[in-house]
Design an enzyme around this catalytic site. Structure first.
Site, short mmCIF file in Angstrom:
data_model
loop_
_atom_site.label_atom_id
_atom_site.label_comp_id
_atom_site.label_asym_id
_atom_site.label_seq_id
_atom_site.Cartn_x
_atom_site.Cartn_y
_atom_site.Cartn_z
N ASP A 185 40.00 25.84 23.92
CA ASP A 185 38.78 25.08 24.14
C ASP A 185 38.35 25.27 25.59
O ASP A 185 39.10 25.82 26.40
CB ASP A 185 39.07 23.60 23.84
CG ASP A 185 37.92 22.69 24.17
OD1 ASP A 185 36.79 22.96 23.71
OD2 ASP A 185 38.13 21.70 24.90
N ASP A 198 35.56 22.87 27.78
CA ASP A 198 35.32 21.65 28.56
C ASP A 198 36.47 20.67 28.39
O ASP A 198 36.83 20.28 27.28
CB ASP A 198 34.01 20.98 28.11
CG ASP A 198 32.79 21.80 28.51
OD1 ASP A 198 32.76 22.30 29.64
OD2 ASP A 198 31.87 21.93 27.69
N GLY A 245 28.19 18.37 20.98
CA GLY A 245 26.94 19.08 21.25
C GLY A 245 25.99 18.28 22.13
O GLY A 245 25.83 17.07 21.95
N LYS A 289 22.55 18.50 22.60
CA LYS A 289 21.35 17.98 21.94
C LYS A 289 21.70 16.82 21.03
O LYS A 289 20.95 15.84 20.93
CB LYS A 289 20.65 19.10 21.17
CG LYS A 289 20.00 20.16 22.04
CD LYS A 289 19.12 21.09 21.24
CE LYS A 289 19.93 22.04 20.37
NZ LYS A 289 20.68 23.04 21.17
N HIS A 341 17.55 19.33 26.85
CA HIS A 341 18.82 20.07 26.84
C HIS A 341 18.70 21.39 27.62
O HIS A 341 19.64 21.79 28.30
CB HIS A 341 19.27 20.35 25.41
CG HIS A 341 20.65 20.91 25.34
ND1 HIS A 341 20.89 22.24 25.08
CD2 HIS A 341 21.87 20.33 25.53
CE1 HIS A 341 22.19 22.46 25.11
NE2 HIS A 341 22.81 21.32 25.37
N ARG A 342 17.54 22.03 27.53
CA ARG A 342 17.34 23.27 28.29
C ARG A 342 17.41 23.00 29.79
O ARG A 342 18.05 23.75 30.54
CB ARG A 342 16.01 23.90 27.91
CG ARG A 342 15.75 25.25 28.58
CD ARG A 342 14.55 25.95 27.98
NE ARG A 342 13.33 25.16 28.12
CZ ARG A 342 12.71 24.56 27.11
NH1 ARG A 342 13.20 24.62 25.89
NH2 ARG A 342 11.60 23.88 27.33
N LYS A 401 18.88 20.44 31.20
CA LYS A 401 20.27 20.06 31.49
C LYS A 401 21.15 21.30 31.67
O LYS A 401 21.98 21.37 32.59
CB LYS A 401 20.80 19.17 30.37
CG LYS A 401 22.27 18.77 30.55
CD LYS A 401 23.20 19.71 29.80
CE LYS A 401 24.64 19.45 30.21
NZ LYS A 401 25.58 20.38 29.55
N THR A 441 34.76 26.91 21.22
CA THR A 441 34.18 25.78 21.94
C THR A 441 32.86 25.34 21.33
O THR A 441 32.20 26.12 20.65
CB THR A 441 33.96 26.17 23.43
OG1 THR A 441 33.37 25.07 24.12
CG2 THR A 441 33.06 27.38 23.55
N THR A 445 30.57 24.16 23.49
CA THR A 445 29.60 24.35 24.57
C THR A 445 28.89 25.69 24.37
O THR A 445 29.22 26.46 23.47
CB THR A 445 30.27 24.26 25.95
OG1 THR A 445 29.28 24.02 26.96
CG2 THR A 445 31.03 25.54 26.29
N ASN A 492 27.05 28.04 29.53
CA ASN A 492 27.95 27.13 30.24
C ASN A 492 29.33 27.74 30.47
O ASN A 492 29.95 27.52 31.51
CB ASN A 492 28.10 25.82 29.45
CG ASN A 492 26.85 24.98 29.49
OD1 ASN A 492 25.96 25.19 30.31
ND2 ASN A 492 26.76 24.01 28.59
#
Length: 241
Positions: A28, A30, A70, A72, A97-98, A100, A137, A139, A143
């Site tokens: 994983d 994050d 997720g 979003k 989200h974009r 972010k 993952t 993410t 990221n």
């Protein structure tokens, strides 16, 4: 705490052996490779400010939202939790989200985020054995790149036989999709691999795909129960003590 054994667990020496003998290690990102969640939280809050929303995610709120896989999906979950104001539409959530994601990349470039203790040693040991590694993952690839390029170099992806991210599957953890796709690319049965995770969602996803799981406790999930894991470590440096 050196090692917390859970149901059906093995002593630390056996865990080391099982890792060394695994057909592949599936990691994983994050919370597992690095404690990135506080940077994600900061990036979300910066995106809210830029969008002129009066939202702010403190640690307590963010911990609850991390149960939702997720970015979003977390924004949508928080919007549904609110008791006032009109709902935020899908297009606005996608824009948030974009932004972010852009803020996360900028924060990573500015601050950086080190790998957690024992992670580099684990990667180096696997490479020394000629053992395959993979990433599974929820993410995004953007990221992952923002995290791993500064610490592993531009060619970090060549270290991994498979990299499966949120963008690549229909369902996020705790659904097993990322693990099923990784196993397909590796052409290995789940039981021959070891997954390394930090959350209950990750444990459930890997287990549903038939992959045994080693847990490394992280900032936001340190007090979770991980029934069914092989073992639970405070961090991966315990494997090399």
């Amino acid at each position: 705490m050196s090692l917390t054994l859970v149901k059906n667990s093995s002593p630390l020496e056996d865990i080391r052996r099982r890792i060394a003998d695994a057909g592949a290690l599936i990691l994983d990102v994050d919370g597992t490779l690095a404690e990135t969640e506080e940077i994600h939280r900061e990036a979300f809050n910066e995106a809210f400010v830029e969008a002129k929303l009066d939202w702010h995610w403190g640690r307590r709120v963010y911990k609850e939202l991390l149960r939702v896989a997720g970015g979003k999906e977390r924004i949508r979950a928080f919007d549904q939790m609110r008791r006032t104001g009109p709902p935020v539409g899908d297009a606005a959530i996608a824009r948030l989200h974009r932004v972010k994601t852009e803020r996360f990349a900028a924060l990573m470039a500015d601050k950086g985020c080190p790998l957690r203790p024992g992670v580099k040693a684990l990667l180096d040991a696997a490479m020394g054995r000629g053992q395959r590694m993979a990433i599974a993952t929820t993410t995004t690839r953007v990221n992952i790149d923002a995290l791993l390029t500064p610490v592993l170099g531009q060619d970090w992806e060549t270290m991994f036989a498979a990299v499966v991210a949120a963008d690549d599957v229909a369902r996020k953890k705790p659904a097993p999709d990322v693990y099923i796709e990784v196993l397909s690319q590796l052409d290995l049965p789940g039981a021959s691999c070891i997954a390394i995770e930090d959350s209950g969602n990750g444990l459930m996803a890997a287990t549903r795909a038939g992959v045994p799981v080693l847990i490394t406790r992280s900032l936001y999930f340190h007090d979770d129960s991980f029934d069914g894991a092989l073992a639970v470590l405070d961090d991966l440096s315990e494997l090399f003590a």
